[in-house]
Scaffold this motif. Structure first.
Motif, short mmCIF file in Angstrom:
data_model
loop_
_atom_site.label_atom_id
_atom_site.label_comp_id
_atom_site.label_asym_id
_atom_site.label_seq_id
_atom_site.Cartn_x
_atom_site.Cartn_y
_atom_site.Cartn_z
N THR A 99 0.83 -1.20 0.00
CA THR A 99 0.00 0.00 0.00
C THR A 99 0.87 1.25 0.00
O THR A 99 2.07 1.19 0.27
CB THR A 99 -0.92 0.03 1.24
OG1 THR A 99 -0.11 -0.06 2.41
CG2 THR A 99 -1.90 -1.12 1.23
N LEU A 111 -4.78 1.24 4.33
CA LEU A 111 -5.39 1.19 3.00
C LEU A 111 -5.99 2.58 2.73
O LEU A 111 -6.94 2.99 3.39
CB LEU A 111 -6.49 0.12 2.95
CG LEU A 111 -7.14 -0.11 1.57
CD1 LEU A 111 -6.12 -0.74 0.60
CD2 LEU A 111 -8.37 -0.99 1.68
N THR A 112 -5.41 3.30 1.79
CA THR A 112 -5.90 4.64 1.46
C THR A 112 -7.00 4.50 0.40
O THR A 112 -6.74 4.04 -0.71
CB THR A 112 -4.76 5.53 0.94
OG1 THR A 112 -3.71 5.53 1.92
CG2 THR A 112 -5.24 6.96 0.72
N ALA A 134 -10.34 -3.47 4.25
CA ALA A 134 -9.06 -3.16 4.91
C ALA A 134 -8.83 -4.13 6.07
O ALA A 134 -7.73 -4.67 6.23
CB ALA A 134 -9.08 -1.72 5.40
N TRP A 145 -3.90 7.11 -4.08
CA TRP A 145 -4.64 6.24 -3.17
C TRP A 145 -4.48 4.80 -3.64
O TRP A 145 -4.01 4.54 -4.77
CB TRP A 145 -6.11 6.62 -3.10
CG TRP A 145 -6.72 7.18 -4.37
CD1 TRP A 145 -6.91 8.51 -4.66
CD2 TRP A 145 -7.22 6.45 -5.50
NE1 TRP A 145 -7.49 8.64 -5.90
CE2 TRP A 145 -7.70 7.40 -6.44
CE3 TRP A 145 -7.31 5.11 -5.83
CZ2 TRP A 145 -8.25 7.03 -7.68
CZ3 TRP A 145 -7.87 4.74 -7.06
CH2 TRP A 145 -8.33 5.70 -7.96
N ASP A 146 -4.88 3.86 -2.78
CA ASP A 146 -4.72 2.45 -3.10
C ASP A 146 -5.89 1.92 -3.92
O ASP A 146 -5.73 1.14 -4.84
CB ASP A 146 -4.59 1.62 -1.81
CG ASP A 146 -3.32 1.97 -1.05
OD1 ASP A 146 -2.24 2.01 -1.70
OD2 ASP A 146 -3.39 2.21 0.17
N THR A 180 -8.39 0.53 -9.12
CA THR A 180 -6.98 0.66 -8.74
C THR A 180 -6.23 1.22 -9.93
O THR A 180 -6.73 1.22 -11.06
CB THR A 180 -6.38 -0.71 -8.35
OG1 THR A 180 -6.65 -1.63 -9.41
CG2 THR A 180 -7.01 -1.25 -7.06
N SER A 192 -1.79 -2.11 -10.86
CA SER A 192 -1.57 -2.12 -9.41
C SER A 192 -1.31 -3.54 -8.90
O SER A 192 -2.02 -4.48 -9.27
CB SER A 192 -2.80 -1.54 -8.70
OG SER A 192 -2.74 -1.82 -7.32
N LEU A 248 -1.75 -4.39 -5.95
CA LEU A 248 -2.63 -4.60 -4.80
C LEU A 248 -3.94 -5.31 -5.20
O LEU A 248 -4.62 -5.91 -4.36
CB LEU A 248 -2.95 -3.24 -4.17
CG LEU A 248 -3.55 -3.23 -2.77
CD1 LEU A 248 -2.58 -3.86 -1.78
CD2 LEU A 248 -3.88 -1.80 -2.35
#
Lengths: 270, 357
Positions: A31, A37-38, A73, A99-100, A228, A232, A234
């Motif tokens: 992240t 977690l943004t 999150a 941001w994530d 995302t 990403s 993530l």
């Protein structure tokens, strides 16, 4: 693959109520800020997300997508913080993101995939048609709807559906945000607004005497997904978390809590 | 006529406010806004300046004010993070408790209290409300709170005026006509309502009859209701009054009795204040009449309104359940609201009784 396995183990641990231990076992997710977690929002949207912002920082928020983000999150062993996107356009624009992940009622559209990545979908929605109070006969068809003064929020699916499918006799008025849109409806500047059906249903339940009935839905079967940045790393972990929340009934429970209006009872306009 | 009535009402309100201010302490005073029935109610408090006014607002109404059903919709223990003023704009930063709950009526009412209280402070014309230091987005349904708010804006209607519900014609039946005639004879239905057609006028008359007789309040002419209709007598006034017109509001029965010369002309199905916001009990009189009255705290139109204490009025409302449901007012169904408005006049007594049996 290894991350998947680790997260799966974490889910099992969560299920038996050993969340802190699970957090320690999970490999840290990549992240923007460690342990956090943004999440980007696009405030406001009744039922989904309302709150208060200081600059881009969200200092208070509540709603379906806010609870969903917090649950995601938690599943990832992270704490959620929220930022507000300057505009909906910024959420889906190409380029790096501060941001994530964004949860902002973003429909998964193949055309956007070159610019952004999506998580798996977490909700399927149709477009709703909400009438002003005291409007004559309720429109039952798209042709009847096309004869009314229609209003939409700019750059939304509702705007696209009106332009492409409804094709009104006079061009629909576009408003910058949903507050202005509903204001226009309650003062009678619009006969009907086209917007995400669950949001309209929530809005109507909040201010039932300011607006008229729902005329029905325009079936679009859009699916909302988290956004995302393109490529990403993530996204797989987010998907595992979301899948877990879908499978264990959390998402359904949140839908009942925040969007507890039965839009499936509404008739489709064709 | 509307204008004259409105002026009369304004004069009455100003007089009432002046009376309250005069009754307060002689030292510097601020004015604090709560809600009574469907309108804001302003009371005096010691102190001066914005901070004092906001502190007094958060402290809530006194016991005496609560007895008069003056109440605050601001959640207890709401934190005031900061209060400041730049030019004519006040900024009030409140904790997130201020937006607790999702009842839009309560959210709008508490916002009106803050705006009215702050703008009553000399030199303050508008108020920026912050939540946890942030600009509210979507927290107050239908209100754009990203800009400083003025009392004038909240007093300005932004909802289209409700129009009468078109009447639906239904086939007349002999049974209905017979029951309607009895309901009219007993004072529940207007003679013009005896048309053989079931509809809202008949339903509300049946509910009123059931309420008076202690039957199940379902609005249906079932066997028990029809049997009682045959033997029932006209409702009687619960209190003795002078000659002329007056009204009794019976909270236990959820009825209004419209009385002329101590005879009940009509008994009407109504809904009074719900348990958390009850209609104040006591002897009052109609102090104004408005064919249309804008509720500033709740942002909605009240039609055919006859207020008898502060913002507590007998008025038309689209939703009149068979139980007590209002913010303190006496809700009257559309079928009877205009009739009651015309029956009663400014100055006529209104007696609110908790028990009528």
């Amino acid at each position: 693959m290894r991350r998947l396995a680790a997260t799966a183990a974490a889910l099992v641990a969560l299920a038996i109520g050993a969340a802190p231990a699970a957090t320690q076992q999970t490999a840290p997710a990549p992240t923007i800020s460690p342990g956090v977690l943004t999440v980007a929002l696009d405030l406001p949207s009744e039922g989904f997300q309302v709150g208060a912002v200081a600059g881009s920082q969200v200092v208070f928020a509540r709603g379906f997508e806010v609870d969903l983000a917090r649950s995601v999150a938690r599943r990832m062993g992270l704490r959620a913080t929220f930022v507000n996107s300057a505009s909906f356009g910024d959420v889906v624009a190409p380029g790096p993101k501060p941001w994530d992940v964004a949860f902002a009622q973003v429909s998964i559209l193949s055309g956007r995939r070159a610019a952004i990545d999506y998580t798996i979908p977490y909700l399927q929605v149709d477009q709703g048609v909400l009438l002003r109070r005291g409007l004559g006969p309720t429109p039952r068809t798209l042709a009847a709807l096309a004869r009314l003064k229609l209003c939409v929020q700019a750059t939304t699916t509702g705007a696209a559906v009106v332009a492409r499918t409804v094709r009104p006799a006079t061009r629909a008025r576009a408003y910058a945000d949903v507050t202005a849109l509903i204001q226009a409806l309650s003062t009678g500047r619009c006969d009907a607004v086209v917007y995400d059906a669950p949001s309209l249903a929530v809005l109507r339940s909040e201010v039932p005497r300011r607006v008229g009935p729902m005329a029905g839905v325009i079936p679009t079967a859009e699916r909302y997904g988290g956004v995302t940045a393109d490529g990403s790393r993530l996204t797989p972990a987010l998907n595992v978390a979301l899948r877990g929340l879908l499978d264990d009934g959390t998402v359904t429970a949140l839908t009942t809590k925040w969007l507890s209006i039965d839009v499936s009872a509404l008739k489709p306009l064709r | 006529v509307t204008h004259r009535r409105r002026r009369v009402a304004v004069v009455c309100l100003v007089a009432a406010a002046a009376a309250i201010v005069l009754a307060g302490p002689a030292a510097a005073a601020t004015r604090v806004t709560f809600v009574q029935g469907e309108q804001n109610a302003t009371v005096a408090r010691p102190g001066d300046g914005l901070a004092d006014a906001v502190a007094a607002l958060m402290a809530g109404p006194t016991a005496a004010e609560r007895t008069a059903q003056i109440r605050s919709y601001i959640p207890p223990r709401t934190q005031v993070r900061s209060v400041s003023q730049a030019g004519t704009v006040a900024t009030i930063d409140l904790g997130s408790r201020f937006v607790a709950g999702t009842d839009s009526d309560a959210l709008l009412a508490r916002l009106s209290q803050v705006v009215a209280t702050a703008t009553a402070v000399p030199g303050v014309r508008s108020v920026r409300v912050l939540i946890q230091g942030g600009v509210p987005l979507g927290l107050f349904p239908g209100i754009n709170a990203t800009v400083p708010l003025t009392t004038r804006a909240l007093r300005t209607p932004d909802v289209a005026r409700p129009r009468p519900t078109p009447e639906r014609r239904t086939p007349a039946t002999r049974g209905t006509r017979g029951a309607q005639q009895r309901l009219a004879d007993l004072g529940y239905l207007l003679p013009s309502g005896v048309d053989g057609q079931p509809g809202p006028a008949t339903t509300t008359a049946v509910i009123a009859f059931q309420k008076w007789e202690g039957l199940q309040r379902d609005g249906v002419l079932g066997p028990a209701t029809l049997a009682r209709l045959r033997t029932a007598t006209r409702p009687t006034a619960r209190t003795r009054g002078g000659s002329g017109r007056r009204a009794e509001v019976l909270i236990d029965r959820q009825l209004v009795l419209a009385i002329r010369d101590n005879r009940v002309v009509r008994a009407l199905h109504v809904s009074t204040g719900k348990p958390s916001t009850p209609t104040p009990v006591g002897s009052f009189s109609v102090y104004a009449q408005f064919p249309r009255w804008w509720s500033t705290p709740f942002r909605e139109w009240l039609l055919w309104a006859s207020p008898f204490v502060g913002g507590v009025a007998m008025h038309q409302f689209p939703d009149v359940p068979v139980y007590a449901a209002s913010h303190g007012c006496v809700r009257v169904p559309e079928a009877n609201a205009r009739w009651l408005f015309r029956f009663i006049s400014v100055g006529d007594p209104v007696r609110v009784l908790a028990a009528s049996r």
